[in-house]
Design an enzyme around this catalytic site. Structure first.
Site, PDB file in Angstrom:
ATOM      1  N   TYR A 102      43.502  37.810  50.644  1.00 59.28           N
ATOM      2  CA  TYR A 102      42.409  38.235  49.764  1.00 59.28           C
ATOM      3  C   TYR A 102      41.217  37.279  49.856  1.00 59.28           C
ATOM      4  O   TYR A 102      40.071  37.708  50.028  1.00 59.28           O
ATOM      5  CB  TYR A 102      42.853  38.338  48.300  1.00 59.28           C
ATOM      6  N   GLU A 141      36.046  31.957  44.076  1.00 62.49           N
ATOM      7  CA  GLU A 141      37.276  32.707  44.278  1.00 62.49           C
ATOM      8  C   GLU A 141      38.500  31.912  43.844  1.00 62.49           C
ATOM      9  O   GLU A 141      39.423  32.461  43.233  1.00 62.49           O
ATOM     10  CB  GLU A 141      37.407  33.138  45.739  1.00 62.49           C
ATOM     11  N   ASP A 156      42.875  42.283  45.459  1.00 62.25           N
ATOM     12  CA  ASP A 156      43.396  41.462  44.372  1.00 62.25           C
ATOM     13  C   ASP A 156      44.015  42.405  43.349  1.00 62.25           C
ATOM     14  O   ASP A 156      44.141  43.612  43.589  1.00 62.25           O
ATOM     15  CB  ASP A 156      42.314  40.560  43.769  1.00 62.25           C
ATOM     16  N   CYS A 162      40.665  61.109  40.385  1.00 67.31           N
ATOM     17  CA  CYS A 162      41.715  60.113  40.199  1.00 67.31           C
ATOM     18  C   CYS A 162      43.097  60.764  40.173  1.00 67.31           C
ATOM     19  O   CYS A 162      43.416  61.539  39.271  1.00 67.31           O
ATOM     20  CB  CYS A 162      41.476  59.330  38.907  1.00 67.31           C
ATOM     21  N   TRP A 184      27.805  33.609  41.562  1.00 62.26           N
ATOM     22  CA  TRP A 184      28.313  33.576  42.929  1.00 62.26           C
ATOM     23  C   TRP A 184      27.939  34.821  43.719  1.00 62.26           C
ATOM     24  O   TRP A 184      28.213  34.900  44.920  1.00 62.26           O
ATOM     25  CB  TRP A 184      29.830  33.373  42.943  1.00 62.26           C
ATOM     26  N   GLY A 239      43.159  24.686  34.218  1.00 61.77           N
ATOM     27  CA  GLY A 239      44.597  24.746  34.439  1.00 61.77           C
ATOM     28  C   GLY A 239      44.956  25.070  35.871  1.00 61.77           C
ATOM     29  O   GLY A 239      44.098  25.158  36.750  1.00 61.77           O
TER      30      GLY A 239
END
Length: 226
Positions: free
Chosen positions: A128, A45, A146, A216, A32, A89
């Site tokens: 999103y 997505e 996300d 970080c 994709w 699912g």
């Protein structure tokens, strides 16, 4: 939530530079990412919601072989659509995909629109997914958030507090929007997701090989560990 601020220009530029350099070397080759077709990106997505990439890959190809367009999906029998989705699912997802397809055919000539407001009007397309379609298909400057992206942004720029609180989520959307560059938006957003999925993972993050390790915030705190 304690007061937090968005990254300044210097921090944003440093983040961009390190992230894109890392992505150029380590970005995943996913089907994709080789298309700008809004429908194909929408399918990926929706499939990737609650489902790991390795399970999605074969189903993605099978799905597109059977339903190559919004028109083809709109015309299909619902039972056939659900059967084709198996075993991913969460069967509300194929139903929503088909509803989006039928609405797109009925109202937009069989195409997904590019503007955020219209995308959000479809049931099953949230903030999103709308951002993903806009940035990946239309190359527009659009933020995404996300689970993986939220974890990266929380750790790098915040470090403390409840990452799942509503207030923090709102703040992380603000951070994500501030970070999106005017150019290379496709690579930038894909890189953010890859970093969260492969390096800045929920458990046992690979801090020693993370391009953001030196800056970080989370790693510098007690929560950061390594």
């Amino acid at each position: 939530m304690a007061a937090v601020t968005s990254p300044d220009l210097r921090a944003r530029r440093r983040f961009h530079r390190r992230l894109l350099a890392w992505y150029a070397r380590h970005g995943r080759d996913l089907p994709w990412r080789r298309t700008r077709d809004p429908y194909r990106i929408l399918v990926s997505e929706i499939m990737l919601q609650q489902t790991q990439v390795d399970r999605v890959l074969p189903k993605y190809e099978e799905w597109l072989a059977k339903y190559p367009s919004l028109d083809a999906l709109a015309e299909a029998a619902e039972d056939d659509v659900i059967a084709t989705w198996y075993p991913l699912g969460y069967n509300i997802r194929p139903k929503r995909l088909q509803t989006i397809a039928r609405e797109s055919v009925a109202r937009y000539g069989g195409r997904l629109p590019a503007d955020e407001e219209t995308l959000l009007s479809f049931k099953g397309i949230g903030a999103y997914t709308a951002g993903a379609i806009r940035s990946f298909a239309f190359r527009e400057r659009a933020a995404i958030l996300d689970t993986n992206v939220a974890r990266v942004l929380f750790r790098v720029f915040v470090g403390r507090g409840d990452p799942k609180s509503h207030a923090m989520t709102r703040h992380l959307w603000t951070v994500s929007d501030a970070l999106v560059p005017n150019r290379d938006v496709f690579d930038f957003n894909q890189a953010l997701m890859d970093l969260g999925a492969t390096i800045c993972v929920a458990r046992n993050p690979k801090c020693l090989v993370c391009p953001m390790a030196k800056s970080c915030t989370w790693r510098k705190t007690a929560g950061g560990g390594a």
